[in-house]
Write an enzyme that holds these catalytic residues in place. Structure first.
Site, PDB file in Angstrom:
ATOM      1  N   GLU A   1      21.614 -30.072 -27.941  1.00  0.00           N
ATOM      2  CA  GLU A   1      20.252 -29.539 -28.005  1.00  0.00           C
ATOM      3  C   GLU A   1      19.351 -30.261 -29.007  1.00  0.00           C
ATOM      4  OE1 GLU A   1      20.930 -24.963 -26.617  1.00  0.00           O
ATOM      5  OE2 GLU A   1      21.379 -25.397 -28.691  1.00  0.00           O
TER       6      GLU A   1
HETATM    7  C1  TNX Z   1      23.632 -22.958 -26.503  1.00  0.00           C
HETATM    8  S1  TNX Z   1      26.260 -24.191 -26.419  1.00  0.00           S
HETATM    9  C2  TNX Z   1      23.988 -23.511 -27.719  1.00  0.00           C
HETATM   10  C3  TNX Z   1      24.062 -22.676 -28.909  1.00  0.00           C
HETATM   11  C4  TNX Z   1      23.618 -21.262 -28.627  1.00  0.00           C
HETATM   12  C5  TNX Z   1      24.193 -20.811 -27.315  1.00  0.00           C
HETATM   13  C6  TNX Z   1      23.909 -19.378 -26.980  1.00  0.00           C
HETATM   14  C7  TNX Z   1      25.630 -25.137 -27.334  1.00  0.00           C
HETATM   15  C8  TNX Z   1      26.369 -26.368 -27.515  1.00  0.00           C
HETATM   16  N1  TNX Z   1      24.450 -24.797 -27.855  1.00  0.00           N
HETATM   17  O1  TNX Z   1      23.316 -23.221 -29.959  1.00  0.00           O
HETATM   18  O2  TNX Z   1      24.057 -20.457 -29.673  1.00  0.00           O
HETATM   19  O3  TNX Z   1      23.681 -21.610 -26.284  1.00  0.00           O
HETATM   20  O4  TNX Z   1      24.593 -18.961 -25.861  1.00  0.00           O
END
Ligand code: TNX
Length: 539
Positions: A356
């Site tokens: 992300e």
């Molecule tokens: C996505 S999964 C994220 C997390 C969040 C999560 C909530 C991932 C690698 N990144 O930062 O907490 O979704 O479901």
């Protein structure tokens, strides 16, 4: 077949000897149709009921029950272990602890002689017997119990299977002496995947050492063997780093919605790692980068490109923070953090996040993650990263953890994978529209969802590239261990079976009836489960 059907073998039938061999679900289903089902709730006194189809999760490779035969564990039963194996002594002590309230006695533990003493529980290391490190054989007969494996881990998994063969009432604490009958059985077992993981996000909400030990105990019941700790994120930095002390004194101060937060000292962490290791669980620590790092940026102004520290963050947005990737100090910082964390982590893996990222070009991201992998390797560990990392050049040892539901982009040949598809095994998703706890960006995840998939088909790679399956719990919404239990049960056992049991031996209808039989155990263990309407719970 309705999974609520159950029958108790009448005592007169106990004199008959009938061996029902159940190897895999298809045979098992035939046997179920032909034989009275005996998932009978067992009374504390032991009614003599023999479960022909024991409610084992994960389902073993091969199960043969002998009707009419059982072993009685009494105060005088000794646990014998292969001499010179301290890990086996520890497994023996766990079995004795488990049985103490039921027997109102502590079973003796002693070195085994050349032949098993009759009437004992014997734990054996036999290097040649089992092909795999985690496999085991469990034999229960009228004259004793024997667990044999190549390694202590295998014996530990055999002991977890034995635990599920015991009457549920052994799980009640407080002395309440009763004879403990174990149905005669011959079980051989080995896992499909070597990576059977659970992840806990201790950054959004902090969970203290006692909570983590409870979490470890619960995942160990179902033969999970990796504990991935998401130690840092925007909302908190949870691990003591001596060379950068403000990470915890400032960065550990709060959490989502502004609670007090917290962090693990090095001593806490060592204690958690040892507790997990005693249950054959390897801790995989994660330091998130290059985004998800506001807590670090808030602790040290000099880590920011403009030299100004942002405020601590208690919301749940993602992608807004970023390490200053063209500042040399950033890499000195990461080197210090990873050096210290690697030194306190006995397991081979160190997770570096990588998900992300919204504030870098693809080229900047790739260059950053390549440097981060090299730092991990320099400190003797295997890098693990979220799946976005396939856009960087992967080092040969690097492991990629697939989390996005869309896994159409496969990693380079030879790269090892961990599978955590959010729409299948994110245990922080809501179960259904009625459950308040959880997020739902990846959909609703009731208990059949993490069960009914074949991990081998998720990404287009050779199965030999798949290390296994891991179920994350992100903690934007769960705030305490009761919440975590609610998200874990009943889904975690479903993930455990998807990771352990051969695909050909798995079927939802069969699983749901074994799952329904876990209810009294979970209640005795004080677990705050979600009693999903998808399951006929035996309560
Ligand atoms: C996505 S999964 C994220 C997390 C969040 C999560 C909530 C991932 C690698 N990144 O930062 O907490 O979704 O479901």
């Amino acid at each position: 077949m309705r999974s609520t059907e159950s029958a108790t073998l009448p005592a007169s039938r106990l004199r008959l000897r009938r061996t029902t061999v159940l190897a895999g679900v298809m045979l098992a289903a035939l046997a179920l149709a032909a034989a009275p089902r005996a998932q009978a709730p067992q009374t504390p006194g032991g009614s003599g009921a023999v479960p022909l189809r024991p409610a084992l999760i994960p389902w073993p490779s091969s199960v043969a029950m002998t009707a009419g035969e059982r072993f009685a564990i009494t105060k005088d039963t000794a646990i014998e272990v292969t001499p010179g194996q301290p890990d086996l002594r520890r497994v023996a002590a766990m079995i004795a602890d488990l049985l103490r309230p039921a027997l109102d006695a502590t079973l003796a533990i002693r070195d085994a002689g050349a032949t098993p003493a009759p009437g004992s529980i014997r734990l054996d290391i036999a290097p040649g017997r089992q092909a795999t490190d985690e496999g085991y054989e469990l034999a229960v007969a009228a004259d004793g119990i024997r667990i044999t494996a190549k390694t202590p881990a295998g014996v530990f998994y055999g002991a977890q299977t034995l635990r599920q063969l015991l009457p549920w009432s052994v799980e009640l604490r407080g002395p309440r002496p009763f004879a403990v009958f174990v149905p005669a059985a011959r079980i051989t077992d080995t896992p499909r995947f070597g990576w059977r993981g659970a992840m806990l996000d201790v950054a959004r909400h902090f969970f203290g050492p006692a909570d983590l030990k409870r979490y470890i105990d619960l995942i160990a019941l179902y033969k999970m063997n990796r504990l991935h700790l998401h130690l840092t994120d925007d909302q908190g930095w949870r691990i003591q780093i001596r060379s950068w002390p403000k990470l915890t004194s400032i960065g550990g101060r709060t959490q989502v919605k502004g609670g007090p937060g917290g962090f693990y000292t090095k001593k806490d962490y060592a204690d958690i790692v040892a507790y997990a290791r005693d249950r054959f669980i390897t801790v995989v620590p994660e330091i998130e980068m290059p985004s998800h790092c506001n807590a670090a940026l808030a602790s040290y102004p000099q880590l920011n490109c403009d030299g100004k520290a942002p405020a601590l963050y208690t919301g749940i947005d993602v992608g807004f923070s970023n390490f200053c990737f063209d500042k040399p100090l950033t890499y000195k910082f990461l080197d210090d953090v990873i050096r210290e964390l690697a030194a306190m982590t006995p397991g081979p893996w160190l997770h570096i996040g990588g998900d992300e990222v919204k504030k870098m070009t693809p080229e900047q991201y790739a260059a950053f993650m390549e440097r981060a992998q090299d730092i991990v390797i320099k400190h003797g560990k295997v890098p693990v990263g979220w799946d976005e990392m396939i856009h960087a050049t992967l080092r040969p040892s690097t492991v990629v953890q697939y989390w996005r539901p869309d896994a159409s982009l496969a990693p380079p040949a030879g790269t090892k994978l961990i599978l955590s598809p959010a729409n299948r095994v994110y245990l922080d998703m809501k179960y259904n529209a009625s459950t308040v706890l959880g997020l739902d960006w990846a959909g609703k995840v009731d208990v059949e969802v993490p069960y009914a998939w074949d991990p081998a088909t998720h990404v287009n790679v050779d199965e030999s590239q798949i290390l296994g399956v891991e179920a994350p719990i992100w903690s934007e919404t769960p705030a305490n261990i009761r919440d975590i239990e609610f998200l874990l049960f009943p889904r975690m056992p479903a993930v455990a079976e998807a990771a352990w049991t051969a695909q050909s031996a798995r079927a939802w209808d069969d699983f749901r009836s074994r799952l329904g039989a876990q209810a009294p155990r979970w209640s005795a263990l004080g677990i705050n489960a979600f009693w999903s309407p998808k399951i006929d719970w035996q309560r």
